[in-house]
Design a protein around this motif. Structure first.
Motif, short mmCIF file in Angstrom:
data_model
loop_
_atom_site.label_atom_id
_atom_site.label_comp_id
_atom_site.label_asym_id
_atom_site.label_seq_id
_atom_site.Cartn_x
_atom_site.Cartn_y
_atom_site.Cartn_z
N PHE A 513 0.94 -1.40 -0.03
CA PHE A 513 0.03 -0.01 -0.07
C PHE A 513 0.99 1.32 0.06
O PHE A 513 1.91 1.39 0.71
CB PHE A 513 -1.03 0.12 1.29
N GLY A 514 0.56 2.28 -0.69
CA GLY A 514 1.21 3.41 -0.97
C GLY A 514 2.38 3.57 -1.71
O GLY A 514 3.24 4.58 -1.93
N LEU A 515 2.62 2.32 -2.39
CA LEU A 515 3.83 2.30 -3.55
C LEU A 515 3.39 2.25 -4.77
O LEU A 515 2.34 1.88 -5.07
CB LEU A 515 4.76 1.09 -3.20
N PRO A 516 4.21 2.61 -5.70
CA PRO A 516 3.86 2.69 -7.16
C PRO A 516 3.99 1.06 -7.80
O PRO A 516 4.51 0.32 -7.09
CB PRO A 516 4.94 3.66 -7.81
N GLN A 517 3.15 0.93 -8.64
CA GLN A 517 3.48 -0.53 -9.33
C GLN A 517 3.32 -1.62 -8.27
O GLN A 517 4.02 -2.34 -8.07
CB GLN A 517 4.55 -0.76 -10.08
N ARG A 518 2.18 -1.61 -7.42
CA ARG A 518 2.20 -2.44 -6.35
C ARG A 518 2.29 -3.79 -6.50
O ARG A 518 2.82 -4.51 -5.65
CB ARG A 518 0.63 -2.10 -5.52
N ALA A 537 -3.50 -17.10 0.55
CA ALA A 537 -3.09 -15.68 0.21
C ALA A 537 -4.44 -15.24 -0.17
O ALA A 537 -5.21 -15.72 -1.06
CB ALA A 537 -2.11 -15.41 -0.96
N ILE A 538 -5.17 -13.94 0.56
CA ILE A 538 -6.40 -13.35 -0.18
C ILE A 538 -5.68 -12.19 -0.86
O ILE A 538 -4.95 -11.35 -0.75
CB ILE A 538 -7.03 -12.49 1.14
N MET A 539 -5.98 -12.42 -2.39
CA MET A 539 -5.38 -11.76 -3.40
C MET A 539 -6.30 -11.53 -4.49
O MET A 539 -7.52 -12.19 -4.55
CB MET A 539 -4.13 -12.53 -3.83
N ASN A 540 -5.68 -10.91 -5.63
CA ASN A 540 -6.49 -10.69 -6.81
C ASN A 540 -6.00 -11.72 -7.91
O ASN A 540 -4.89 -11.69 -8.31
CB ASN A 540 -6.34 -9.35 -7.28
N PRO A 541 -6.89 -12.56 -8.20
CA PRO A 541 -6.43 -13.84 -9.24
C PRO A 541 -6.19 -13.15 -10.56
O PRO A 541 -6.05 -14.07 -11.40
CB PRO A 541 -7.54 -14.80 -8.94
N SER A 542 -6.88 -11.93 -10.66
CA SER A 542 -6.77 -11.31 -12.17
C SER A 542 -5.43 -10.45 -11.99
O SER A 542 -5.12 -9.79 -13.27
CB SER A 542 -7.99 -10.43 -12.18
N SER A 543 -4.62 -10.63 -11.23
CA SER A 543 -3.39 -9.83 -11.46
C SER A 543 -2.19 -10.57 -11.84
O SER A 543 -1.85 -11.75 -11.16
CB SER A 543 -2.72 -9.22 -9.66
N PRO A 544 -1.62 -10.38 -13.25
CA PRO A 544 -0.81 -11.08 -13.80
C PRO A 544 0.38 -11.31 -12.96
O PRO A 544 0.87 -12.53 -12.71
CB PRO A 544 -0.53 -10.55 -15.17
N GLU A 545 1.05 -10.40 -12.46
CA GLU A 545 2.32 -10.55 -11.51
C GLU A 545 2.06 -11.29 -10.36
O GLU A 545 2.97 -12.41 -10.21
CB GLU A 545 2.93 -9.08 -11.21
N VAL A 546 1.14 -11.35 -9.69
CA VAL A 546 0.83 -12.22 -8.49
C VAL A 546 0.56 -13.47 -9.06
O VAL A 546 1.17 -14.68 -8.35
CB VAL A 546 -0.27 -11.59 -7.84
N MET A 547 -0.04 -13.94 -10.07
CA MET A 547 -0.40 -15.24 -10.50
C MET A 547 0.84 -15.66 -11.05
O MET A 547 1.05 -16.96 -11.07
CB MET A 547 -1.44 -15.13 -11.54
#
Length: 793
Positions: A513-518, A537-547
């Motif tokens: 939180f609070g950073l660019p390109q989180r 992990a509670i996360m966004n499964p639509s995030s390419p980087e995290v997936m």
């Protein structure tokens, strides 16, 4: 000795098929068996005594069909009293302790959102029967022959709220090893253990050979004694009577093996006479008995399957949470459920295993919205849900209506939180997220967070909540304001795992939180957390980087055999990028949106898309080119066992919404001449299967004349003549009502020789259908549609 103590010390035996014995005693086709408690008590007592003489320890009351949807409250009481009087009279002649079980069968109607019966109405109907049985001195409640997880839960909740009796539950599994509405064994084990029943298992539908295939799953997952009550094989008709194809010697031989494999409570269902119970007990009673072992699987479940936490990393989709999401906030304020459902379906498609559901906005009625969201989301996705709220009323109401065993987010180390949350978890079942914070705030050190987790675990045990159902969130704090926050959280994960033996969960996006390109920071932190032992992990499964981080970690850790999932993910990522570039250049929306909405069961979206298409597309082109193909796709999935009944029904509802929009643009015309008369046969009040067939036939363009339940043969013939129907569909659930089906077919052959007859129901087989003269048999609703299509083509 209480029955709950007895089942820990020795193997017990139930009785067998009451319906089978009543038919042999002269119960007329179509007559309700429970009425014989009052009109023929000597016959009922005689049957109970025969099973006692055969060696059974538990008598089952003749109350399978006794409920307030069928009878008045006074009739329920009088029939139940009479049933227990018969059991007591039978048991008075033996020195052995005979336990008396209140028998509760299904209500015969499908619960919302797939049917018309509300969860609370089901609880109320079961509750009246439970109260009557408790007043009569029952030792245990047997909830049996349940083929829907939601109705099973309603019955268990009713039993818990209206008595303090132990609860046994047996469900009906089919040849695919699932309930009619899709639940597999781990899903039912998770839900029923969470609800606190005393023993679980299966009855009816299958013979002992088929049940033997399912037993290992029960033994693997269940910490409760396992009950087996098979049919005497499969039904056949000989000399005008329904009999079964496995004799007592064959039956008892298979039961002996299953007892040796760990089954604790044995009995029989349709076709099993006292001889079957006697031979089973003779073979089994000298086998060594071992109490069921406690299992440590951490499970959450939906209406179809369980997700085990701890085997592989679990993704909990975070998108249904209004924090920082303006579109979701607007949808919640406007009660725009369509947007919420689209988010649920998208996360399902992107690889989430569980969906977080948080609808907390100060300006809305959160308990009401949370309850509605849980019901609606469960109608369009089979993923388990995480109920995320600090509103205890919303939490309780959501847990009550949830179909399965939910993940509850959250409890913390404060006394107020534990006192409010743990009773909800105990009553309705669930795994719970434990935040490592208390009245004093969040400890700055990993050791401080571990100590809060230890305190929560100890307090949960005082409520009877096992440590396997506690999942600790050691809290990821933003590194932009505290550069050491990540190190503390990672160390806490390691300590919680090694010292407490608990699983962990994190909202990983908080770290950036609070950073660019989180997502760059979030993805790297996620990999570090996984290496430290993070489970969820509670996360966004639509995030390419995290997936990318997730798929790469699983591949490198040996959790992705043959790199199959990684390769599929990498390939789809490239394909998705190509499609996005092409669409951006063309400015044209993707094809097949309406079909997709119907397949996913998004009725509001299907209606709106249809209305948009009607501006440019002829109505019949929409029907033939989009709606029917979508239904066919879902139908094939159902036949191939990749789509389950609730999904099939929600797709049918979405297609109906699209049809209604199209009809507004079509000229009025006469109804279809393809008429089908359907009915549940005389004496049978269970119409779930019939109603499902009706919905699908209507969606495929047939005109259905529904005669309802408990329909006499003469009424079926009259309807065929009145409506000029070419096809009749007959349904029966109970063994005692199958002869009425045969009588109906015989009358139709005499009075309406040109009409075709298709049959279905839990107790039927192709062989039996052939024997009673049916033209077609189908084990499911889509088979009925296919036969109708072939007939009318």
């Amino acid at each position: 000795m209480k029955i709950t103590d007895k089942i820990k010390k020795k193997r017990l035996f139930f009785d067998g098929g009451m319906g089978t014995m009543l038919q042999a005693a002269g119960l007329p086709a179509g007559e309700a068996p429970e009425r014989w408690n009052i009109t023929h008590p000597d016959e009922i007592t005689k049957i109970h005594r025969a099973y006692i003489d055969a060696g059974c320890d538990i008598l089952t009351s003749n109350t399978f069909g006794v409920n307030t949807l069928k009878y008045t409250a006074d009739e329920v009481k009088s029939m139940t009293r009479a049933a227990f009087s018969c059991m007591r009279e039978a048991a008075s002649g033996t020195d052995r302790k005979i336990y008396l079980a209140l028998d509760i069968g299904p209500l015969g109607r499908l619960l919302e959102p797939y049917g018309d019966l509300s969860f609370e109405d089901a609880v109320s109907a079961f509750g009246e029967t439970v109260k009557s049985g408790a007043e009569c001195g029952a030792d245990v409640i047997l909830i049996e022959t349940m083929n829907d997880s939601y109705e099973t839960k309603a019955a268990v909740v009713a039993a818990k709220e209206n008595s303090k009796l132990p609860i046994f539950v047996t469900n009906v599994y089919d040849s695919t090893h699932k309930l009619m509405t899709g639940a597999d064994v781990p899903a039912m084990v998770a839900m029923l253990e969470g609800l606190g029943v005393s023993a679980i298992g299966m009855n009816c539908s299958l013979g002992p050979v088929q049940m033997a295939e399912l037993l290992p799953e029960f033994i693997k997952y269940s910490s409760l004694p396992v009950i087996l009550q098979p049919n005497a094989g499969l039904p056949v008709q000989r000399d005008g009577k329904t009999v079964y194809d496995i004799d007592a010697e064959q039956f008892s031989a298979v039961m002996e093996k299953m007892a040796a494999d760990g089954a604790c409570i044995l009995g029989g269902c349709c076709g099993t006479t006292p001889e079957y119970i006697e031979k089973t007990k003779q073979k089994v009673e000298n086998l060594p008995f071992a109490a069921i072992e406690k299992k440590s699987h951490t499970l959450v479940s939906s209406y179809t399957h369980a997700v085990e936490i701890g085997e592989t990393p679990i993704i909990i989709g975070e998108r249904i949470n209004p924090t920082g999401k303006s579109k979701l906030k607007a949808a919640l304020r406007e009660n725009n459920m369509s947007y919420i459902l689209s988010e649920a379906v998208t996360q399902d498609e992107r690889g989430a295993h569980i969906l977080d559901v948080n609808v907390g906005l100060p300006e809305i009625d959160e308990p009401k919205m949370m309850t509605a969201a849980i019901k609606e989301i469960q109608a369009v996705t089979s993923l388990p849900l995480q109920i995320d709220t600090v509103n205890f009323e919303a939490m309780e109401r959501a847990c009550r209506v949830y179909n399965g065993k939910p993940l509850i987010n959250s409890v913390n180390g404060s006394g107020e939180s534990m006192a409010a949350v743990f009773p909800i978890v105990k009553k309705y079942g669930g795994a719970v997220i434990a935040l490592t914070m208390d009245e004093t705030g969040i400890p700055e050190t990993a050791r401080g967070r571990v100590e809060i987790a230890r305190r929560v675990m100890k307090n949960a045990a005082e409520y009877g909540i096992d440590k396997k159902d506690i999942i600790v969130d050691p809290l990821a704090l933003t590194v932009s304001s505290n550069p050491g926050a990540a190190r503390v959280t990672l160390e806490a994960i390691r300590l919680i795992r090694t010292e407490l033996g608990l699983h962990t969960s994190l909202g990983i996006s908080n770290i950036s939180f609070g950073l660019p390109q989180r997502d760059f920071i979030t993805a790297s932190f996620y990999t570090m957390a996984l290496e430290a032992g993070l489970d969820c992990a509670i996360m966004n499964p639509s995030s390419p980087e995290v997936m990318k981080a997730y798929r790469a970690y699983c591949a490198l850790s040996g959790l992705d055999t043959g790199f199959e999932k990684y390769i599929d993910f990498a390939s789809s990522a490239v394909a998705s990028a190509t499609v996005s570039m092409t669409a951006a250049k063309s400015g044209i929306a993707g094809e097949g949106e309406l079909q997709s909405a119907i397949i996913k069961g998004l009725k509001d979206k299907a209606r709106e898309l249809t209305k948009e298409m009607l501006d440019t597309t002829p109505p019949m082109d929409i029907i033939n080119g989009h709606i029917i193909p979508a239904l066919n796709t879902v139908g094939r999935g159902f036949e191939e066992k990749t789509v389950y009944l609730p999904q099939l029904l929600m797709s049918a509802e979405a297609s109906q919404a699209a049809f209604e929009a199209v009809k507004e643009k079509l000229p009025r015309s006469a109804e279809s001449g393809n008429r089908v008369v359907i009915a549940t046969v005389k004496g049978d009040i269970h119409d779930i299967g019939k109603n499902i067939v009706k919905v699908l036939l209507e969606n495929f363009g047939f005109t259905v004349v529904d005669l309802g339940r408990d329909v006499a043969p003469e009424a079926v013939c009259e309807a065929v003549g009145e409506y000029g129907a070419k096809l009749v569909g007959l349904s029966a659930l109970m063994t005692t009502t199958v002869p009425a089906m045969a009588e109906t077919i015989e009358l139709l052959r005499r009075e309406c020789p040109d009409v075709k007859v298709m049959v279905g129901g839990a107790v039927l087989t192709q062989e039996y259908a052939d024997m009673i003269g049916a033209d077609a048999y189908s084990p499911d609703a889509m088979g009925a549609v296919r036969f109708a299509q072939e007939l009318f083509s």
